[in-house]
Design an enzyme around this catalytic site. Structure first.
Site, PDB file in Angstrom:
ATOM      1  N   ASN A   1       0.887  -1.169   0.000  1.00  0.00           N
ATOM      2  CA  ASN A   1       0.000   0.000   0.000  1.00  0.00           C
ATOM      3  C   ASN A   1       0.923   1.217   0.000  1.00  0.00           C
ATOM      4  O   ASN A   1       1.438   1.619   1.034  1.00  0.00           O
ATOM      5  CB  ASN A   1      -0.874  -0.059   1.262  1.00  0.00           C
ATOM      6  CG  ASN A   1      -1.793   1.150   1.387  1.00  0.00           C
ATOM      7  OD1 ASN A   1      -1.719   2.086   0.585  1.00  0.00           O
ATOM      8  ND2 ASN A   1      -2.636   1.143   2.406  1.00  0.00           N
TER       9      ASN A   1
ATOM     10  N   ARG B   1      -2.762  -2.153  -3.220  1.00  0.00           N
ATOM     11  CA  ARG B   1      -3.920  -1.280  -3.065  1.00  0.00           C
ATOM     12  C   ARG B   1      -3.750  -0.158  -4.082  1.00  0.00           C
ATOM     13  O   ARG B   1      -2.731   0.537  -4.076  1.00  0.00           O
ATOM     14  CB  ARG B   1      -3.960  -0.685  -1.660  1.00  0.00           C
ATOM     15  CG  ARG B   1      -5.054   0.355  -1.527  1.00  0.00           C
ATOM     16  CD  ARG B   1      -4.866   1.234  -0.323  1.00  0.00           C
ATOM     17  NE  ARG B   1      -5.909   2.250  -0.265  1.00  0.00           N
ATOM     18  CZ  ARG B   1      -5.819   3.358   0.436  1.00  0.00           C
ATOM     19  NH1 ARG B   1      -4.733   3.625   1.141  1.00  0.00           N
ATOM     20  NH2 ARG B   1      -6.791   4.229   0.434  1.00  0.00           N
TER      21      ARG B   1
ATOM     22  N   HIS C   1     -11.785   4.246  -0.247  1.00  0.00           N
ATOM     23  CA  HIS C   1     -11.654   3.415   0.962  1.00  0.00           C
ATOM     24  C   HIS C   1     -12.422   2.092   0.820  1.00  0.00           C
ATOM     25  O   HIS C   1     -12.837   1.482   1.808  1.00  0.00           O
ATOM     26  CB  HIS C   1     -12.140   4.159   2.218  1.00  0.00           C
ATOM     27  CG  HIS C   1     -11.242   5.294   2.617  1.00  0.00           C
ATOM     28  ND1 HIS C   1     -11.705   6.544   2.979  1.00  0.00           N
ATOM     29  CD2 HIS C   1      -9.897   5.377   2.691  1.00  0.00           C
ATOM     30  CE1 HIS C   1     -10.694   7.334   3.258  1.00  0.00           C
ATOM     31  NE2 HIS C   1      -9.577   6.658   3.084  1.00  0.00           N
TER      32      HIS C   1
ATOM     33  N   GLY D   1      -9.440   8.177   9.309  1.00  0.00           N
ATOM     34  CA  GLY D   1      -7.982   8.145   9.446  1.00  0.00           C
ATOM     35  C   GLY D   1      -7.461   9.469   8.940  1.00  0.00           C
ATOM     36  O   GLY D   1      -8.178  10.468   8.944  1.00  0.00           O
TER      37      GLY D   1
ATOM     38  N   ARG E   1      -6.844  17.460   4.032  1.00  0.00           N
ATOM     39  CA  ARG E   1      -7.767  17.775   2.935  1.00  0.00           C
ATOM     40  C   ARG E   1      -9.020  18.446   3.492  1.00  0.00           C
ATOM     41  O   ARG E   1      -9.474  18.115   4.578  1.00  0.00           O
ATOM     42  CB  ARG E   1      -8.159  16.489   2.200  1.00  0.00           C
ATOM     43  CG  ARG E   1      -7.075  15.966   1.299  1.00  0.00           C
ATOM     44  CD  ARG E   1      -7.411  14.586   0.772  1.00  0.00           C
ATOM     45  NE  ARG E   1      -6.693  13.544   1.476  1.00  0.00           N
ATOM     46  CZ  ARG E   1      -6.929  12.242   1.372  1.00  0.00           C
ATOM     47  NH1 ARG E   1      -7.882  11.819   0.576  1.00  0.00           N
ATOM     48  NH2 ARG E   1      -6.215  11.370   2.064  1.00  0.00           N
TER      49      ARG E   1
ATOM     50  N   GLU F   1     -10.766   3.989  15.344  1.00  0.00           N
ATOM     51  CA  GLU F   1     -10.463   2.870  16.246  1.00  0.00           C
ATOM     52  C   GLU F   1      -9.919   3.340  17.590  1.00  0.00           C
ATOM     53  O   GLU F   1     -10.025   2.633  18.587  1.00  0.00           O
ATOM     54  CB  GLU F   1      -9.425   1.941  15.591  1.00  0.00           C
ATOM     55  CG  GLU F   1      -9.973   1.173  14.402  1.00  0.00           C
ATOM     56  CD  GLU F   1      -8.885   0.525  13.559  1.00  0.00           C
ATOM     57  OE1 GLU F   1      -7.816   0.179  14.108  1.00  0.00           O
ATOM     58  OE2 GLU F   1      -9.108   0.355  12.346  1.00  0.00           O
TER      59      GLU F   1
ATOM     60  N   GLU G   1      -7.263  -3.775   5.408  1.00  0.00           N
ATOM     61  CA  GLU G   1      -7.278  -3.706   3.944  1.00  0.00           C
ATOM     62  C   GLU G   1      -6.346  -4.747   3.330  1.00  0.00           C
ATOM     63  O   GLU G   1      -6.606  -5.293   2.260  1.00  0.00           O
ATOM     64  CB  GLU G   1      -6.863  -2.295   3.500  1.00  0.00           C
ATOM     65  CG  GLU G   1      -7.916  -1.242   3.835  1.00  0.00           C
ATOM     66  CD  GLU G   1      -7.336   0.137   4.079  1.00  0.00           C
ATOM     67  OE1 GLU G   1      -6.504   0.277   5.005  1.00  0.00           O
ATOM     68  OE2 GLU G   1      -7.701   1.078   3.365  1.00  0.00           O
TER      69      GLU G   1
HETATM   70  P1  AMP Z   1      -4.643   6.210   9.667  1.00  0.00           P
HETATM   71  O1  AMP Z   1      -4.570   7.116   8.482  1.00  0.00           O
HETATM   72  O2  AMP Z   1      -5.789   5.251   9.619  1.00  0.00           O
HETATM   73  O3  AMP Z   1      -3.328   5.541   9.987  1.00  0.00           O
HETATM   74  O4  AMP Z   1      -4.950   7.159  10.940  1.00  0.00           O
HETATM   75  C1  AMP Z   1      -4.073   8.177  11.329  1.00  0.00           C
HETATM   76  C2  AMP Z   1      -4.793   9.093  12.306  1.00  0.00           C
HETATM   77  O5  AMP Z   1      -5.201   8.335  13.453  1.00  0.00           O
HETATM   78  C3  AMP Z   1      -3.902  10.227  12.813  1.00  0.00           C
HETATM   79  O6  AMP Z   1      -4.623  11.452  12.820  1.00  0.00           O
HETATM   80  C4  AMP Z   1      -3.630   9.791  14.244  1.00  0.00           C
HETATM   81  O7  AMP Z   1      -3.377  10.853  15.111  1.00  0.00           O
HETATM   82  C5  AMP Z   1      -4.935   9.117  14.603  1.00  0.00           C
HETATM   83  N1  AMP Z   1      -4.779   8.321  15.814  1.00  0.00           N
HETATM   84  C6  AMP Z   1      -4.060   7.202  15.988  1.00  0.00           C
HETATM   85  N2  AMP Z   1      -4.098   6.821  17.302  1.00  0.00           N
HETATM   86  C7  AMP Z   1      -4.858   7.747  17.951  1.00  0.00           C
HETATM   87  C8  AMP Z   1      -5.278   7.930  19.305  1.00  0.00           C
HETATM   88  N3  AMP Z   1      -4.930   7.068  20.262  1.00  0.00           N
HETATM   89  N4  AMP Z   1      -6.064   8.992  19.603  1.00  0.00           N
HETATM   90  C9  AMP Z   1      -6.433   9.867  18.645  1.00  0.00           C
HETATM   91  N5  AMP Z   1      -6.066   9.756  17.351  1.00  0.00           N
HETATM   92  C10 AMP Z   1      -5.303   8.701  16.999  1.00  0.00           C
END
Ligand code: AMP
Length: 400
Positions: free
Chosen positions: A9, A94, A182, A210, A241, A331, A379
């Site tokens: 990915n 991906r 997604h 995310g 974005r 999550e 994914e």
């Molecule tokens: P992803 O793109 O799915 O990897 O998600 C990244 C985002 O998840 C970033 O903004 C991180 O700050 C957020 N994130 C990961 N762990 C936490 C957490 N424990 N509390 C708040 N945001 C989180």
């Protein structure tokens, strides 16, 4: 079938990878890892079965000038060292945009790669890196089949009304429609839903929150509507974005402020969202820890817009039985889940504060009319399954 499958990915500054057994039964990955910070400070991390950290000494050779190609040229021999004699039988990618032609997982042939390249302007943050990874692998492992899995495919089940912009018909006919993204994440969540929900509860909105963020309204596990559109810029506010924006703002920036198309693209794709509003960071965890009022405002705006978008998707599925939170923010952030759900009480959404804080799989209160779930996405497993199916001779779509 013996051997291993590698999933890749490739994003703008990272390559996430996972290694699975090619055997018929879906399995947990043997190795999962990432090379982050490509183009700045490359950081390698990988874990094997049981969560053991794996030695990534060869990757110390990467520096700020190293490209995706250089990272892949180190990754492939490193993997064969880890996996020994097990042959690599497929590499699944991906790929963000499949457009109208690439509607399901397929072997990457020269015409398929041409079409993926043609779609670069529609996903400029992701698609060039997907192409770079495919080309790099072809140079290092030309004989191993490469398979593309598209984020847009999952949304092909939507009705025409969910896909149309209110633009002149000729533009829709040439493919200026809402595609949605997604899809690999939504595909995984759809496959997990039956083990979490009572039969008949099939009107579900999944919030993939995310760095990139979107929502998908599903009925019977199929996409009926989604918040992202022609590009991955539309819909929810994201890390960098802007999400949904009055198109008049774009005209104003260009006509009155004299910004070029490139400058507007940089503003909307890279300088907006959580970063733009907070002026601090695109990272939700850092914003949550900040005492700066701008950080709090960025979080509040993110949640307000997410709740508004969720409510706007309900008509596509005629009601709401469940909400699922997934991806990094969905999550892990109890605060974000709480702020979003608090704006949806009129829909019958009621959280259990203790289950939400504990990060339980079911975070709705017993009295809630709508089930609220947290399901980690996967994914890579969807990509690996598609590779297995194609290796086993499943009918797959292709183009000449
Ligand atoms: P992803 O793109 O799915 O990897 O998600 C990244 C985002 O998840 C970033 O903004 C991180 O700050 C957020 N994130 C990961 N762990 C936490 C957490 N424990 N509390 C708040 N945001 C989180």
């Amino acid at each position: 079938m013996s051997g291993i499958i590698l999933t890749l990915n490739a994003g703008s500054s990272s390559i996430k990878f996972a290694v699975f057994e090619a055997g018929d039964a879906p399995s947990a990955p043997l190795i999962r890892g990432s090379i982050a910070g490509i183009g700045s400070t490359p950081v390698f991390a990988a874990r094997g079965t049981g969560g053991t950290a794996l030695d990534g000494r060869p990757f110390a050779a990467l520096d700020a000038s190293s490209s995706h190609d250089a990272a892949i040229s180190l990754l492939l021999p490193w993997l064969s060292e880890q996996t020994g004699d097990d042959p690599l039988v497929a590499i699944g990618h991906r790929v963000v945009h499949g457009g109208r032609e690439l509607t399901g997982p397929m072997r990457i042939t020269p015409p398929v790669l041409n079409e993926i390249e043609r779609l670069i302007p529609l996903a400029p943050l992701h698609q060039p890196h997907n192409v770079a990874a495919i080309r790099a692998v072809a140079r290092w492992q030309p004989d191993v089949p490469q398979i593309a899995c598209f984020d847009t495919s999952f949304h092909a089940t939507q009705d025409r009304l969910a896909q149309l912009f209110a633009l002149p018909r000729a533009l829709s006919d040439e493919g200026i429609i809402r595609y949605g993204f997604h899809g690999l994440s939504y595909d995984y969540i759809a496959s997990a839903l039956p083990s979490h929900l009572a039969p008949g509860k099939d009107r579900v909105i999944v919030a993939h929150l995310g760095n990139g963020a979107s929502m998908c309204a599903m009925r019977g596990g199929k996409s009926r509507a989604t918040s992202m559109g022609f590009t991955a810029l539309d819909g929810l506010m994201m890390g960098r974005r802007c999400g949904t924006l009055d198109p008049g703002v774009v005209l104003y920036l260009m006509q009155e402020k004299g910004m070029s198309a490139g400058e507007v693209a940089t503003l909307l794709y890279k300088q907006s969202g959580l970063l733009g509003v907070s002026q601090l960071t695109n990272d939700m965890a850092v914003l949550e820890a900040s005492a700066d009022a701008r950080a709090r405002e960025a979080i509040e705006l993110f949640c307000y817009r997410a709740a508004s978008s969720l409510a706007g998707l309900v008509p596509a599925i005629g009601g709401l039985d469940a909400i699922v939170f997934t991806a990094g923010i969905g999550e892990n952030s109890a605060l974000v889940r709480d702020l979003i759900c608090a704006r949806l009480d009129w829909l019958g959404v009621l959280l259990s504060p203790s289950e939400n804080t504990a990060g339980a799989a079911r975070i709705s209160a017993p009295a809630s009319r709508v089930d609220v779930l947290v399901i980690p996405t996967n994914e890579e497993a969807v990509v690996a399954d598609a590779c297995r199916a194609i290796l086993n001779g499943a009918n797959c779509t292709s183009i000449d």
